[in-house]
Design an enzyme around this catalytic site. Sequence first.
Site, mmCIF file in Angstrom:
data_model
loop_
_atom_site.group_PDB
_atom_site.id
_atom_site.type_symbol
_atom_site.label_atom_id
_atom_site.label_comp_id
_atom_site.label_asym_id
_atom_site.label_seq_id
_atom_site.Cartn_x
_atom_site.Cartn_y
_atom_site.Cartn_z
ATOM 1 N N LYS A 53 13.938 -15.568 -18.968
ATOM 2 C CA LYS A 53 14.559 -15.540 -17.647
ATOM 3 C C LYS A 53 15.968 -14.981 -17.790
ATOM 4 O O LYS A 53 16.484 -14.883 -18.882
ATOM 5 C CB LYS A 53 14.618 -16.949 -17.060
ATOM 6 C CG LYS A 53 13.302 -17.389 -16.554
ATOM 7 C CD LYS A 53 13.243 -18.875 -16.354
ATOM 8 C CE LYS A 53 11.905 -19.378 -16.830
ATOM 9 N NZ LYS A 53 11.902 -19.704 -18.250
ATOM 10 N N GLN A 86 20.899 -25.876 -16.592
ATOM 11 C CA GLN A 86 20.151 -26.615 -17.604
ATOM 12 C C GLN A 86 20.902 -27.889 -18.007
ATOM 13 O O GLN A 86 22.061 -27.829 -18.407
ATOM 14 C CB GLN A 86 19.943 -25.719 -18.835
ATOM 15 C CG GLN A 86 18.983 -26.284 -19.837
ATOM 16 C CD GLN A 86 17.550 -26.345 -19.319
ATOM 17 O OE1 GLN A 86 17.089 -25.423 -18.665
ATOM 18 N NE2 GLN A 86 16.858 -27.429 -19.600
ATOM 19 N N ASP A 109 15.530 -26.548 -8.909
ATOM 20 C CA ASP A 109 15.209 -27.795 -9.601
ATOM 21 C C ASP A 109 14.999 -28.957 -8.629
ATOM 22 O O ASP A 109 14.485 -30.002 -9.013
ATOM 23 C CB ASP A 109 16.346 -28.176 -10.564
ATOM 24 C CG ASP A 109 16.124 -27.611 -11.949
ATOM 25 O OD1 ASP A 109 14.953 -27.480 -12.349
ATOM 26 O OD2 ASP A 109 17.123 -27.301 -12.620
#
Length: 302
Positions: A53, A86, A109
């Site tokens: 990605k 992340q 997310d």
Amino acid sequence: MAARILDGNKIRDDILAELAGQVRELKSAGVTPGLVAVLVGANPASQIYVRNKVKADLPAETTTDQLLALVEKLNRRDDVDGILVQLPLPPGVDSKRILMAVDPAKDVDGFHPLNVGQLVSGRPRVVPCTPAGIIEILLRNQIPLQGARAVVIGRSDIVGKPVALLLLHHHATVTICHSKTRDLASVAREADILVAAIGKPAFVTGDFIKPGATVIDVGTNRLTTEDEVRWVFRDAAKPLENLVAKGQVLVGDVHPEDVKEKAGAYTPVPGGVGPLTIAMLMSNTVQGARARRGVGVPAGRQ
Ligand code: NAP
């Protein structure tokens, strides 16, 4: 009868094939869905997760303000449909502030409080990837949810709580367990559907599993010593060979041998829940692109 393996790789491939049609539709409207993963510091697990990605790699010393500035920039970029920050972020960074700063429309997310609220109220816009993947596994394998007794071990914001809510919305009777739950094994044994999201290798042993239950193993733990591998895999040769070759052996939160003997169906580790997390990230990005750019979305949903 041997327990059925719920194959996450197959379902991931099916979902990605379904998404390909939506991506073609977006492309013919001049839109290429864009996902950016923000990585702070070197975290090998994150590096694998976001491989392939677009990445924004930042040094471990990055401050909250610098990260906020990057998120703001990504929020403004029209070619970016999804922003993935992340976790965990380095200890010095205010993670809650960063997650709050992500545009809810680009929050692939589903961690922004607005999207959490939508999920709680039963009108989800974007669902966290791992819990969404678990539901896909259950539905696509025709595991009955309505009226089923579901037990979720783990109450994290990213797995335990959202998967419990989703099961509830599918009319399961849900119990959430955690480290203070009394007599955990006997609660777990009531489950038709048992979800383990704990972070402890092979913690869920045979005495937790009602015969014939469906067991979903979210854990991704790495064993690094011969003793651990021998205990978990009962001296089997292959895992010991893997330990020597790779220095580690992946194991879930569920005992990989016990589950074969007791469950009716189960997700293996690897090859169960993990592949779905990535597929649902792609799905959330594509749905986000469709909604934000008004391509293929029914009127009133934009
Ligand atoms: P987490 O935030 O550490 O939460 C763990 C939960 O397990 C907590 O609620 C904790 O209870 C509970 N717990 C810990 N020890 C327990 C015990 N002895 N008995 C009962 N409950 C206990 O972990 P997470 O982020 O939810 O992740 C869980 C696991 O899933 C990890 O192995 C993680 O690597 C894995 N994971 C995999 C994927 C994937 O794509 N496959 C995605 C996300 C996470 P308390 O709240 O009382 O402390």
